[in-house]
Design an enzyme around this catalytic site. Structure first.
Site, PDB file in Angstrom:
ATOM      1  N   HIS A  80       0.860  -1.239  -0.029  1.00  0.00           N
ATOM      2  CA  HIS A  80       0.094  -0.050  -0.156  1.00  0.00           C
ATOM      3  C   HIS A  80       0.970   1.309   0.115  1.00  0.00           C
ATOM      4  CE1 HIS A  80      -4.111  -1.478   0.668  1.00  0.00           C
ATOM      5  NE2 HIS A  80      -3.570  -2.476   1.105  1.00  0.00           N
ATOM      6  N   LYS A  97     -14.639   8.426  -3.887  1.00  0.00           N
ATOM      7  CA  LYS A  97     -15.762   8.490  -3.358  1.00  0.00           C
ATOM      8  C   LYS A  97     -16.510  10.176  -3.257  1.00  0.00           C
ATOM      9  CE  LYS A  97     -14.259   5.890   0.748  1.00  0.00           C
ATOM     10  NZ  LYS A  97     -13.441   6.083   1.867  1.00  0.00           N
ATOM     11  N   LYS A 134      -8.615  13.590   4.764  1.00  0.00           N
ATOM     12  CA  LYS A 134      -7.871  12.326   4.856  1.00  0.00           C
ATOM     13  C   LYS A 134      -6.744  12.479   6.042  1.00  0.00           C
ATOM     14  CE  LYS A 134      -6.543  13.395   0.630  1.00  0.00           C
ATOM     15  NZ  LYS A 134      -6.846  12.103  -0.236  1.00  0.00           N
ATOM     16  N   ARG A 135      -6.119  11.283   6.341  1.00  0.00           N
ATOM     17  CA  ARG A 135      -4.965  11.454   7.323  1.00  0.00           C
ATOM     18  C   ARG A 135      -4.134  12.506   7.162  1.00  0.00           C
ATOM     19  NH1 ARG A 135      -0.709   8.020   7.370  1.00  0.00           N
ATOM     20  NH2 ARG A 135      -1.030   7.251   5.355  1.00  0.00           N
ATOM     21  N   LYS A 159       0.771  14.196   2.115  1.00  0.00           N
ATOM     22  CA  LYS A 159      -0.606  14.381   1.733  1.00  0.00           C
ATOM     23  C   LYS A 159      -0.856  15.801   1.537  1.00  0.00           C
ATOM     24  CE  LYS A 159      -2.717  10.197   3.632  1.00  0.00           C
ATOM     25  NZ  LYS A 159      -3.198   9.456   2.168  1.00  0.00           N
ATOM     26  N   THR A 180      -8.531   6.472  -1.703  1.00  0.00           N
ATOM     27  CA  THR A 180     -10.148   6.119  -2.073  1.00  0.00           C
ATOM     28  C   THR A 180     -11.029   7.204  -1.933  1.00  0.00           C
ATOM     29  OG1 THR A 180      -9.951   5.123   0.261  1.00  0.00           O
ATOM     30  CG2 THR A 180      -9.647   3.610  -1.496  1.00  0.00           C
TER      31      THR A 180
END
Length: 811
Positions: free
Chosen positions: A358, A658, A546-547, A552, A654
């Site tokens: 991942h 969505k 998100k985290r 990110k 992901t």
């Protein structure tokens, strides 16, 4: 099997009344809402247990192969709504609850989010369990029954504080204890090897035993015969209670062993910036895999007999590196407890396991100190050394003298045990989770393995449970879809492509815009009710959820917001599209840098509020304790989806899928699944910016100069200077130092290198929203129409066909 849809309102009412009487001793009029919620859950659980039993009979009669999915986390969210929807019982339960003067929505609010996961890894696992059941595939997930889950996030003066995530009082009603499946897991002690006439005899002594107690949670698919089972292990001490110590008043010592055992299943991802935390994480991972594999082997022997048949009947999947110790543990069980030779055991292991990688991030490619494994898991350590010895010997024969090449693939090197290398060596298939990511792992972290076993590597792009993230979360949009294309997309998400036929239909585009506005008002109401936050539904909802992590790049988002703030400080009357930037994210408890980013965003939000005229046009909202339930309201309300990781760092993502499926428009880099999203939706319907993965690599190889970015761009200088001066009375010099002079490198995720492109693209996307609402709705429609390929149903079919060789079973 009779359809659950045939269950009537009266039967549901009788089921609920029976549970209230039997378990709580109350009549419907006396029952509290909590008792009714639990009675409803028990009735749904009984329906699922009956379905599971009937499907189990079919699996046994047809000797169906089953997949066993090992993952440290399953981010399930709430279960009641999902199961009632998938069982098709919404109408029956809604009508039955009128007798109790309640609605389903009332009961949904009683359920806490299950504290079993953290981020995308766990949510993917949960989506996959839904898709496996829907596809009628025999499947079991395995994880730990954490008492407190990750943590409940509380923001105090801008700083993240962690509180216990107390989910079990409302969540344990979903769990069925399986005392018949309990087993023991051993830690510490010593191992002795003796060669006898019958082969190697291993004696293991001086160990500490922990009992693994099984709890099952049922997950329904949609209109199907199968039920996925998530088996969760709770750690419990099995030593005898020392009555003598207790009688002498030595209560703490008497309870010490019990506490040492039970701490294993207390908290998901305990902080590991100290020895005790590392030791606990290792024990958690071994506890999970040992209990799960003992369970798999016992069930196989009971059902099919010879363990030589295990690869034909079981596919065991390692989801990320956390369960990698399953490989030496299966070797131990086959050799030490079932008499297999090394070669025969290894053939079974490598034919049974598959592994999903991942991430390429070094911090997440787990390694353990060899001496820690030797101390805590002495027999596993011996097996790991033998795996490493045999593998390296084979490499020496094939690549003589290539020390560095061989060392890069070794399981054990320089006192470190590498879980990712172990997972590749012990699996017959290895997959990445997006087309780009799967290529990157072949060229980078697993290049040596790819040279040896090119056939071992494949790709399965992630997918989402669209029935949860579209059908349940956005019924208004589904009503429009049903009117336009029918409801076939519920079971076959690819049918969403038919929606594209309406891209020029003005009435459909107008209705789509109205639905989005409705969802924005719903989220604004939710935010006010939950956190007292006021949000203008007529502003653009620009969301990054998100985290919280450096790669990110929530920091890049914040830098752009600061640049907008600077513009408005210069000219408060400037005519710009009102914008609301919404963040939802938790930082790992020991991740100080990420916590600094949270504080920057929160203090920036407070600073902007001090200028009412500016605040009308620019609003920043940090939603506390982001979780699945919040996401189900936030995602359908989103206009702009932030997918801005540095190219080459995000494996897939992901949340991007969505948001896309709910009609948000993506601003993002060509990273992870964004690459495939841009291909299916077309470049005109997504806003791509920034460096490509190969450009990032090239810039690093030539020597990335953060100071040069600062010196060449006046806007970046203004942003950095504003951070240095501070917001809400506090300077953020740690972050400016991180960007300009950080060690070992400044600006490691190239926020400054991508800033100009991001800022320009942000302006472009906001101008489009302000100037051409119909064009915006057309792009939104095209995103929805192109999103079907990102369903978890498609992902699972690819896993089943190409990796697990798993067949769907029909009654």
């Amino acid at each position: 099997m009779s359809s659950t849809k045939s269950i009537t309102e009266k039967e549901v009412q009788t089921l609920i009344q029976g549970k209230l009487s039997r378990y709580f001793g109350v009549s419907p009029k006396e029952a509290s809402i909590d008792q009714i919620y639990k009675a409803v859950v028990m009735s749904v659980r009984d329906i699922l247990l009956e379905k599971r039993q009937q499907f189990h009979k079919v699996m046994k009669s047809k000797k169906g192969k089953r997949v066993y999915y090992l993952c440290m986390e399953f981010l399930l969210g709430r279960s009641l709504k999902n199961n009632i929807y998938n069982l098709g019982l919404g109408d029956a339960y809604s009508k039955a609850l009128k007798y109790f003067n309640l609605t389903l929505e009332d009961l949904y609010e009683q359920e806490p989010d299950a504290g079993l996961g953290n981020g995308g890894l766990g949510r993917l696992a949960a989506c996959f369990m839904d898709a496996l059941a829907t596809g009628n595939y025999p499947a079991m997930g395995y994880s730990i029954r954490y008492d407190y889950g990750l943590f409940k996030q509380k923001i105090v003066d801008g700083w993240q504080t962690e509180l216990p995530d107390i989910w079990l009082p409302g969540g344990e009603v979903w769990l069925t204890q399986r005392s018949d499946k309990s087993c023991t897991v051993k830690f510490d002690g010593w191992v002795k090897e003796d060669w006898t006439e019958t082969g190697l005899k291993v004696t293991y002594g001086g160990y500490k035993e922990v009992e693994a107690v099984a709890y099952d949670m049922m997950i329904s698919g949609k209109d199907c015969e199968a039920v996925s089972v998530l088996r969760l292990w709770r750690a419990r001490n099995i030593s005898h209670f020392d009555m003598k110590l207790f009688s002498q008043g030595d209560y703490l010592r008497c309870m010490q062993e019990e506490n040492e055992a039970e701490v294993i299943s207390k908290v998901l991802y305990p902080a590991d910036d100290h020895y005790e935390g590392k030791s606990l994480r290792l024990k958690q991972q071994y506890f999970l895999v040992s209990a799960s594999l003992q369970n798999i082997i016992n069930d196989h022997k009971h059902r099919y007999g010879p363990l030589s048949l295990l690869p034909q009947q079981a596919a065991i999947h390692i989801n990320d590196t956390h369960p990698a110790l399953a490989i030496p543990e299966l070797m131990r069980l086959l050799m030490d407890e079932n008499g297999f030779t090394w070669d025969d055991a290894w053939n079974i292991v490598t034919s049974t396991f598959a592994y999903t990688n991942h991430t390429v991030m070094a911090e997440a490619l787990e390694t353990w100190q060899e001496d820690l494994i030797a101390r805590r898991l002495p027999r596993i350590h011996m097996i790991l050394k033998e795996i490493n010895r045999r593998f390296c010997n084979d490499l020496w024969a094939r690549f003589p003298g290539q020390h560095q090449f061989i060392d890069s693939m070794a399981v054990i090197s320089n006192g470190q045990v590498r879980m990712a290398n172990l997972s590749v060596i012990g699996s017959h298939k290895v997959n990445g989770v997006s087309a780009l990511h799967s290529e990157i792992i072949k060229k980078s972290i697993f290049n040596g393995f790819y040279q040896i076993w090119p056939e071992k590597f494949t790709n399965v792009t992630n997918g989402i449970a669209h029935r949860r993230w579209l059908c349940q979360s956005n019924p208004e949009l589904c009503e429009l879809l049903n009117d336009c294309i029918g409801d076939g997309y519920v079971k076959d998400a690819q049918q969403l492509s038919q929606f594209k036929k309406f891209e020029d239909d003005q009435s459909v585009l107008k209705r789509l815009a109205e639905i989005k506005h409705t969802k924005k008002k719903q989220f604004a109401d939710y935010a006010y009710k939950k956190e007292g936050v006021v949000i203008d539904p007529d502003s653009v909802f620009d969301v990054q959820a998100k985290r919280m992590h450096e790669y990110k790049r929530q920091l890049l988002n914040a830098m752009n917001i600061i640049s907008l703030y600077a513009e408005l400080l210069d000219d408060p009357n400037k005519n710009i599209q009102p914008q609301t930037f919404i963040f939802g994210a938790k930082a790992a408890s020991g991740y100080l840098r990420a916590k600094q980013f949270i504080k920057l965003i929160c203090f920036l939000a407070e600073d902007i509020k001090k200028h009412p005229k500016i605040h009308e046009k620019l609003n920043v909202v940090y939603m506390e304790n982001y979780n699945v339930t919040m996401a189900e309201t936030m995602i359908p309300a989103t206009d702009v989806s932030e997918q801005i990781s540095l190219a080459g760092k995000e494996a897939s993502g992901t949340s991007n899928m969505k948001f896309m499926m709910n009609g948000a428009i993506t601003i993002g880099t060509l990273d992870g699944a964004n690459v495939e999203m841009s291909e299916v939706v077309g470049q005109d319907n997504i806003f791509i910016f920034g460096l490509r993965a190969e450009e990032v690599e090239e810039m690093w190889s030539k020597g990335y100069n953060a100071s040069l970015q600062y010196n060449q761009n006046p806007l970046i200088r203004r942003v950095i200077e504003m951070m240095l001066r501070g917001f809400n009375g506090e300077s953020f010099s740690e972050i400016t130092n991180y960007l300009l002079t950080g060690a070992p490198v400044a600006d490691p995720y190239m926020c400054m290198a991508d800033f100009e492109s991001y800022h320009t693209t942000q302006k472009k996307i906001k101008d489009l929203y302000a100037e051409d609402k119909m064009r915006w709705s057309k792009i939104s429609l095209n995103n929805i129409a192109a999103s079907g390929i990102f369903s978890a149903d498609r992902s699972i079919k690819e896993y089943a066909d190409n990796i697990w060789h798993l067949k769907a079973l029909k009654v």
